[in-house]
Design an enzyme around this catalytic site. Structure first.
Site, PDB file in Angstrom:
ATOM      1  N   SER A   1       0.849  -1.178   0.000  1.00 44.87           N
ATOM      2  CA  SER A   1       0.000   0.000   0.000  1.00 44.87           C
ATOM      3  C   SER A   1       0.887   1.230   0.000  1.00 44.87           C
ATOM      4  O   SER A   1       2.094   1.128   0.214  1.00 44.87           O
ATOM      5  CB  SER A   1      -0.890   0.004   1.239  1.00 44.87           C
ATOM      6  N   LYS A   2       0.248   2.367  -0.221  1.00 40.38           N
ATOM      7  CA  LYS A   2       1.021   3.601  -0.265  1.00 40.38           C
ATOM      8  C   LYS A   2       1.776   3.782   1.049  1.00 40.38           C
ATOM      9  O   LYS A   2       2.847   4.338   1.076  1.00 40.38           O
ATOM     10  CB  LYS A   2       0.104   4.796  -0.546  1.00 40.38           C
ATOM     11  N   ARG A   3       1.182   3.267   2.125  1.00 37.57           N
ATOM     12  CA  ARG A   3       1.822   3.441   3.421  1.00 37.57           C
ATOM     13  C   ARG A   3       3.172   2.724   3.540  1.00 37.57           C
ATOM     14  O   ARG A   3       4.109   3.227   4.120  1.00 37.57           O
ATOM     15  CB  ARG A   3       0.901   3.032   4.557  1.00 37.57           C
TER      16      ARG A   3
END
Ligand code: GLU
Length: 484
Positions: A247-249
């Site tokens: 994920s972007k995280r």
């Protein structure tokens, strides 16, 4: 006659292309190029709520940077355009009307609150919500501005996926889904199928998140009496922990972020293509041409691959070396923007020389900034770095000072400042001072750079110039005597 292979990348302009999604562009590209077919870029921009200004430009830039050229699509044109879904509404209306005519679609003006009630009711009764159980008895004649729904006739479907194998979709997977929304734009579910058929797409290659919807898609192919394409659903890419989807995280940056950090496009393409794919050998470095030749859909792994940024950085180092050996001018050209401020008054020629002695230590082009500073500005003397060095720990400060003084004396005698002459002088000094190479060379190297590592000494010294070398050695000698 065998159909010409046509593949497509169909991104939605909802932001940057997250690195986990780029394989959905690379694999169809490879399949098309290998078969001498066609690769189409189509922009799926019907979700206006998620539309991001500038996202299409970013997609185009990313594909170009990676070297994934398309045969039809934005900027290129083609016979099957337009290539933006919002410009294709007439095509969707025409196909929608075909479905209405065959009794497989209906206008539905049921208010959203009502639909919400049905959903609540199904939930309260413990059933999965299927709109077809609440299909209105009377429906108006459809016109643009009214939602158009598919009329499901649930069946048990079987199909083959090139990666996932033979799969089944039961009746519960098919519903009366929306084909065209109240805003006059089609849903992805409808539009992509119409686009694929009207663009003669033979292979649908996309992420596995579309698998649960396959029941509806198969029903639509069926109702429209169109031939199914070949399905290729790609497993997710997992984050570095290997447990959840990238994920972007956890660092799912955009491809252009990596470009700005000094990753080469060749390395990026190589890395992404090999996330969950290999050619069955130990080969790790693949050029685009290698990939076009060797790529096989049946070697895509069914299990999710883990995103390992370290691997990308390692591969990039390999690619920097490869490029230096094969095409140094090209490497210099690409490195151009990565030199730091302090290099701005330096000639290209000198930068190229520095590159030629340092390239094999670079992992990214951005490393140039930190790793070459001492070529341009005198480093700050850091005696601790010198005294803590593992080869020098046992020496007294006086011994170190004497050694550096001997080096200054010797180097002063070198008339013609070439790496060969410097090397000869250093070797003579080894014999004269009766020291081991690391004990002699480490303090010199540290005094010149105060960097964790630097390239071979004679070459570094040549680039620095005799004057600078002597001045830096003397500065350290002075610092050592002030210390005592
Ligand atoms: N627009 C879809 C997306 O961005 C594409 C899916 C497909 O390739 O059909 O996920």
């Amino acid at each position: 006659m065998k159909k010409k292979v046509v593949t497509r990348f169909a991104p939605s302009p909802t932001g940057y292309i997250h690195i986990g999604n780029v394989r959905s562009a690379i694999y169809p590209y490879l399949v098309a190029r290998q078969a001498g077919g066609k690769f189409i870029l189509r922009i799926e921009d019907t979700d206006r709520a998620r539309y991001v200004e500038g996202a299409t430009e970013l997609i185009v830039e990313t594909l170009k940077w990676l070297g994934l050229d398309w045969d039809e699509g934005p900027g290129v044109g083609g016979d099957n355009g337009p290539y933006f879904q919002t410009e294709r509404t007439d095509i969707y209306y025409e196909w929608g009307k075909k479905l209405i005519a065959s009794g497989r679609a209906y206008a539905d003006t049921t208010p959203a609150e009502k639909i919400g009630e049905y959903r609540e009711k199904a939930k309260a009764e413990g059933y999965p919500f299927l709109y077809r159980n609440y299909r209105p008895a009377e429906t108006p004649e459809w016109e643009v501005g009214m939602p158009l729904r598919f009329k499901a006739e649930p069946k048990n479907y079987e199909y083959h996926d090139e990666v996932m194998g033979d799969l089944k979709m039961g009746e519960e997977t098919q519903d009366d889904f929306i084909l065209i929304k109240a805003d006059g734009l089609p849903t992805y579910n409808f539009a992509h199928i119409i686009d694929d058929v009207t663009m003669d797409v033979t292979h649908v290659i996309r992420g596995q998140e579309y698998l649960p919807s396959m029941g509806n898609y198969l029903a639509l192919y069926d109702a429209l009496q169109i031939e199914r394409p070949i399905f290729v659903h790609l497993p997710h890419i997992l984050g570095p922990s290997g447990t959840k989807k990238l994920s972007k995280r956890d660092g799912a940056k955009s491809v252009t972020n990596y470009r700005d950090e000094g990753i080469l496009p060749e390395a990026m393409l190589n890395f992404l293509a090999c996330l969950g794919w290999n050619d069955g050998t130990e080969q790790e470095i693949f050029t685009k041409e290698d990939l076009i030749e060797k790529f096989r859909l049946d070697r895509i792994q069914r299990a999710s691959a883990r995103f390992d940024e370290q691997k990308l950085v390692w591969l990039n180092g390999q690619w920097i070396r490869k490029l230096f050996v094969e095409n140094p001018e090209e490497l210099h050209r690409r490195a151009h923007e990565f030199w730091d401020e302090y290099a701005k008054d330096t000639t290209d020629e000198r930068k190229n020389i520095i590159m030629s002695i340092i390239y094999d230590r670079l992992k990214t082009l951005a490393d140039l900034r930190g790793m070459t500073r001492y070529f341009f500005v005198d480093p700050e003397v850091d005696l601790d770095m010198l005294l803590q060095n593992k080869f020098l720990k046992k020496m007294s400060e006086e011994e170190l000072q004497n050694l550096l003084q001997a080096a200054v004396k010797k180097l002063e005698t070198v008339e013609d400042w070439t790496p060969e002459n410097i090397r000869t002088a250093l070797n003579e000094l080894l014999i004269e001072t009766k020291t081991k190479p690391p004990v002699l060379f480490s303090p010199i190297r540290i005094a010149l750079s105060f960097a964790p590592f630097s390239p071979a000494l004679p070459e570094t010294m040549e680039v620095l110039s005799k004057e600078v070398v002597l001045a830096r050695l003397n500065a350290v000698i002075r610092a050592l005597s002030n210390e005592r």
